[in-house]
Motif scaffolding. Sequence first.
Motif, PDB file in Angstrom:
ATOM      1  N   PHE A  54      29.901   0.158  -4.078  1.00 41.27           N
ATOM      2  CA  PHE A  54      29.358   1.400  -4.080  1.00 41.27           C
ATOM      3  C   PHE A  54      30.692   1.936  -2.783  1.00 41.27           C
ATOM      4  N   GLY A  55      31.373   0.797  -2.274  1.00 42.58           N
ATOM      5  CA  GLY A  55      32.244   0.758  -1.222  1.00 42.58           C
ATOM      6  C   GLY A  55      31.440   1.102   0.415  1.00 42.58           C
ATOM      7  N   VAL A  56      30.064   0.631   0.234  1.00 45.20           N
ATOM      8  CA  VAL A  56      29.478   0.818   1.535  1.00 45.20           C
ATOM      9  C   VAL A  56      29.001  -0.526   2.710  1.00 45.20           C
ATOM     10  N   LYS A  57      28.689  -1.081   3.119  1.00 47.99           N
ATOM     11  CA  LYS A  57      28.067  -1.947   3.963  1.00 47.99           C
ATOM     12  C   LYS A  57      26.823  -2.053   4.437  1.00 47.99           C
ATOM     13  N   PRO A  58      25.368  -2.337   4.499  1.00 43.83           N
ATOM     14  CA  PRO A  58      24.571  -2.283   4.925  1.00 43.83           C
ATOM     15  C   PRO A  58      24.140  -3.175   6.165  1.00 43.83           C
ATOM     16  N   GLY A  89       9.392  -2.026   7.593  1.00 43.83           N
ATOM     17  CA  GLY A  89       9.692  -0.803   7.967  1.00 43.83           C
ATOM     18  C   GLY A  89      11.172  -1.445   8.192  1.00 43.83           C
ATOM     19  N   THR A  90      11.600  -1.927   7.138  1.00 46.05           N
ATOM     20  CA  THR A  90      13.429  -2.127   7.965  1.00 46.05           C
ATOM     21  C   THR A  90      13.638  -0.580   7.241  1.00 46.05           C
ATOM     22  N   GLY A  91      14.652  -0.561   8.640  1.00 44.12           N
ATOM     23  CA  GLY A  91      15.468   0.893   8.983  1.00 44.12           C
ATOM     24  C   GLY A  91      17.491   0.750   8.590  1.00 44.12           C
ATOM     25  N   GLU A  92      17.661   1.469   7.444  1.00 42.82           N
ATOM     26  CA  GLU A  92      18.858   0.879   7.304  1.00 42.82           C
ATOM     27  C   GLU A  92      19.958   1.721   7.847  1.00 42.82           C
ATOM     28  N   ALA A  93      21.401   0.513   8.452  1.00 42.41           N
ATOM     29  CA  ALA A  93      22.360   1.270   8.914  1.00 42.41           C
ATOM     30  C   ALA A  93      23.404   0.966   7.107  1.00 42.41           C
ATOM     31  N   ILE A  94      23.740   2.450   7.244  1.00 39.56           N
ATOM     32  CA  ILE A  94      24.979   1.987   6.078  1.00 39.56           C
ATOM     33  C   ILE A  94      25.822   2.490   5.805  1.00 39.56           C
ATOM     34  N   VAL A  95      26.953   2.083   6.225  1.00 37.04           N
ATOM     35  CA  VAL A  95      28.405   1.920   6.933  1.00 37.04           C
ATOM     36  C   VAL A  95      29.857   2.323   5.671  1.00 37.04           C
ATOM     37  N   SER A  96      30.297   3.078   5.389  1.00 32.22           N
ATOM     38  CA  SER A  96      31.867   2.925   4.825  1.00 32.22           C
ATOM     39  C   SER A  96      32.905   1.936   5.027  1.00 32.22           C
ATOM     40  N   THR A  97      32.597   1.086   4.215  1.00 24.88           N
ATOM     41  CA  THR A  97      33.825   0.157   3.668  1.00 24.88           C
ATOM     42  C   THR A  97      35.225   0.265   4.421  1.00 24.88           C
TER      43      THR A  97
END
Length: 363
Positions: free
Chosen positions: A147-151, A247-255
């Motif tokens: 999906f072109g994202v990095k978590p 309850g882990t919060g997720e940051a997803i960054v455009s690769t």
Amino acid sequence: MTKATLSRRQALTGAAALGAAGASTLARPAIAQGLTRWKMVTSWPANLPGPGVSAQRLADRIGTLSGGRLTVEVFAAGELVPAFGVFDAVSQGAAEIAHTASFFWQGKVPGAVFFTTVPFGLTPTEHVAWVERGGGQALWDDLYAPFGVKPFMAGNTGFQMGGWFKKPVTSVDDLAGLNIRSAGLGAEVFRRLGANAVAIAPGEIFGALESGVVDAVEFLGPFSDIALGFDRVAPYYLWPSFNKPNGTGEAIVSTGAYEALEPDLQAAVTMACAAEASIGLAEADWMNGVAVASLRDQSKVTFARFPADLVEAAKPAANEVLAELAAKSPQTRKISESYTAALSRLGGWSELSVAPYLTGRIA
């Protein structure tokens, strides 16, 4: 949406970051005179205690660690995209980063749910151990790569509560036909126990509870829950949260956006996420303790334990749900097997360390 007042330190940091971010464009980072500007879309109301504050703090810290060379403007749920649209926004290039929770994407990417929480699963510290040392991060990266994202882990709301109910729950039969707002695999467990579980974006939950669209809500812990006013409508607060022990919060960054950064700016993003994962959990534990004391002092809320027959019925239901999830794809099975192995290894240690200690301390 008006942003809540920050502390003096946060305000000074955030002002520099947000001021530099004001001229950002929607589709790609703006780079001028050595400055890069990102947009962060989130699944939360602005500065919601817990995850909303984590999102803003993450943006501020990226600006600080980068020396102002990378600034991030935060948009609350609905300001640019809906709460459940942030994954697609980053994947499709409408924003460079999002702050959210991975279990919102289980319909699109079934294995994603393991990276927030699983019924009867890993505790917050066990979850971090799995991601950091047990191979979880590599599995997460591989899952999102198409999906072109990095978590990244980027916040944690800690142990959850079982939920707010308008009426007492005295047996598993009381769940029959009950409409409850729930998310993740825990929602499917509630369905198998007879409830009607529905997914509602965080900013819309109170209205649904107040109007009677739902009879109960499970969201986070008391710190975040009372900020949304659930205690004003549903006076029965149940525990333990067998369905959401983490309850882990997720940051997803455009690769693409991440790889376009200089190495030191990549490090700033990575380290800011790691710092927020730790700070968010510390804040959640502290403020949930404060919130519980306040609720008990006010005597407006009845704390009650889920009845034994309900918890006993939930465990086999959760096992069935996990087995069905693992069967969806080889990749999901691989993640499930890794998670289950971590649960066994880390659980063995927790049974010797944390569990007897707490039992002795409480006795």
